[in-house]
Design an enzyme around this catalytic site. Structure first.
Site, PDB file in Angstrom:
ATOM      1  N   TYR A 154       0.855  -1.188   0.000  1.00 23.62           N
ATOM      2  CA  TYR A 154       0.000   0.000   0.000  1.00 23.62           C
ATOM      3  C   TYR A 154       0.889   1.234   0.000  1.00 23.62           C
ATOM      4  O   TYR A 154       1.532   1.546   0.999  1.00 23.62           O
ATOM      5  CB  TYR A 154      -0.878  -0.059   1.238  1.00 23.62           C
ATOM      6  CG  TYR A 154      -1.967   0.974   1.363  1.00 23.62           C
ATOM      7  CD1 TYR A 154      -2.283   1.869   0.343  1.00 23.62           C
ATOM      8  CD2 TYR A 154      -2.725   1.037   2.534  1.00 23.62           C
ATOM      9  CE1 TYR A 154      -3.295   2.786   0.477  1.00 23.62           C
ATOM     10  CE2 TYR A 154      -3.750   1.957   2.686  1.00 23.62           C
ATOM     11  CZ  TYR A 154      -4.023   2.833   1.661  1.00 23.62           C
ATOM     12  OH  TYR A 154      -5.030   3.752   1.810  1.00 23.62           O
ATOM     13  N   LYS A 187      -1.470  -1.352  -4.073  1.00 26.51           N
ATOM     14  CA  LYS A 187      -2.559  -0.375  -4.029  1.00 26.51           C
ATOM     15  C   LYS A 187      -1.905   0.985  -4.110  1.00 26.51           C
ATOM     16  O   LYS A 187      -1.160   1.392  -3.215  1.00 26.51           O
ATOM     17  CB  LYS A 187      -3.395  -0.499  -2.756  1.00 26.51           C
ATOM     18  CG  LYS A 187      -4.516   0.548  -2.702  1.00 26.51           C
ATOM     19  CD  LYS A 187      -5.281   0.535  -1.394  1.00 26.51           C
ATOM     20  CE  LYS A 187      -6.294   1.676  -1.379  1.00 26.51           C
ATOM     21  NZ  LYS A 187      -7.003   1.777  -0.071  1.00 26.51           N
TER      22      LYS A 187
END
Length: 308
Positions: free
Chosen positions: A144, A172
Site C-alpha cells: 500500500y 494499491k
C-alpha cells in the site's frame, strides 16, 4: 523483469474491490452484524473483493482482536463469493507480522501492508520490512503506497525489486504519480490497483488490474460498470462514468474530511450499516451529510445499478 502485456498480472483479488468501512454500534463497539450485512450487499452489487481494516476501515483505532473478528465475520457472510484482503500495516514490523498471522488464521485471502509510518524508514529498510512480512506467512501481499499518510514513498525501483518475492503480488497505489505507476507496470508483474477513485480509469487504461475504492461503499456498481465498459471497447462510456463519479468523489474524498467520515455519514443517511467514527475522527455535520446525500441522489437518479 519486463512485460508489455496490457494487463501485466492476473487479478489476485479480483478487479473491483471496495475499501469497506468498519461499522460500529452507536456506543462505538464493533458491529459485526452490520459488517456482515454491508459486506453481503457490496458483494451482491458486484464487488470482487473487500479490503478490511484499511484506511477507510479506521485501522488505527481498531484493536488486534477486532481486526481478526471482522475478517472472521465477513468471511462467514460472503463465503467464497469475494476475496478478503486484510489490512495489517503498522509502524512496527513485529506487530505487522503478528497481525498478518492473525489475519491468515481468521480466513483472509490476502494482506494489505502499508509502509511503516512516522519512523520514515529509508528504502532498504522498507524493502526489508515487506520481505519479513511476506516471509512470515503464507498469504499474498498487496503493498500500500500512500505517502501522503505514511510520510514514506515506496519508490518504483523498490516495488520492482519486491516483485521478485513470490508472495508480493500487488500494489494499491495512492501515490498520485502517474509516471511512477507506468514505470512499475512496464517492469514488474504486479497486479496494480488504483487506490484513488479519481484515477481509476487513468490507471486502468495504462494496464492496472482494477481498483480499491472508498466511494464504492455507496455506489458499488459504478466503477465496476466503468471497467466493464472499457473492457468491451466502449471507452467513451467508461470516460463518462468516471466523470459522473466526480459528483461523489469530490465531496467524499477531496473536501477536507477523511473518506471514513464521509462514507459513514452517507451510508448512515441511506439507512445502511455504518455507525460513528472513532476519535480522533469526528462525525460529519448535518450540512455536510445533507450535501453528500444530495450528490448521491443526483448521481444515482435513474441509475439503479449504481446504488448501494
Amino acid at each position: 523483469m519486463t512485460t508489455d502485456a496490457a494487463r501485466p498480472a492476473p487479478p489476485p483479488f479480483g478487479r473491483a474491490l471496495c475499501a469497506m468501512i468498519t461499522p460500529f454500534s452507536e456506543s462505538g463497539a464493533l458491529d459485526l452484524d452490520g459488517a456482515q450485512r454491508l459486506a453481503d450487499r457490496l458483494v451482491a452489487a458486484g464487488c470482487d473483493g473487500l479490503v478490511l481494516s484499511g484506511t477507510t476501515g479506521e485501522s488505527p483505532t481498531t484493536t488486534d482482536a477486532e481486526k481478526s473478528a471482522l475478517v472472521t465475520a465477513v468471511r462467514e457472510a460472503v463465503g467464497s463469493r469475494a476475496a478478503l484482503v486484510a489490512g495489517v500495516g503498522t509502524a512496527d514490523t513485529r506487530h505487522t507480522v503478528e497481525l498478518a498471522l492473525a489475519a491468515e488464521k481468521a480466513g483472509a485471502d490476502g494482506l494489505l501492508v502499508v509502509a511503516p509510518y512516522y519512523s520514515r524508514p529509508p528504502q532498504d529498510a522498507l524493502e526489508a520490512h515487506f520481505r519479513e512480512v511476506a516471509d512470515a506467512c503464507g498469504l499474498p501481499l498487496a503493498l500500500y503506497d500512500i505517502p501522503g499518510r505514511t510520510g514514506t514513498r515506496i519508490e518504483p525501483d523498490t516495488l520492482v525489486r519486491l516483485a521478485g518475492h513470490p508472495r508480493i503480488v500487488a500494489v494499491k497505489d495512492c501515490s498520485y504519480d502517474l509516471l511512477g505507476a507506468q514505470k512499475v507496470l512496464s517492469r514488474a508483474p504486479l497486479a496494480y490497483y488504483a487506490g484513488c477513485d479519481e484515477q481509476i480509469l487513468a490507471l486502468y487504461a495504462i494496464g492496472a488490474t482494477g481498483y480499491v475504492s472508498t466511494v464504492a461503499n455507496v455506489v458499488p456498481g459504478l466503477f465496476r460498470a466503468l471497467l466493464d465498459a472499457f473492457d468491451a471497447g466502449d471507452t467513451k462510456a467508461a470516460a463518462l462514468l468516471q466523470r459522473r463519479a466526480l459528483a461523489l468523489i469530490e465531496p467524499m474524498m477531496a473536501a477536507g474530511l477523511p473518506g471514513a467520515v464521509t462514507a459513514k455519514a452517507l451510508l448512515g443517511a441511506l439507512g445502511l450499516p455504518s455507525g460513528p467514527v472513532r476519535a480522533p475522527l469526528r462525525a460529519a455535520d448535518r450540512e455536510t451529510t445533507a450535501a453528500l446525500l444530495a450528490a448521491y441522489r443526483g448521481l444515482t437518479s435513474g441509475a439503479a445499478q449504481f446504488q448501494a
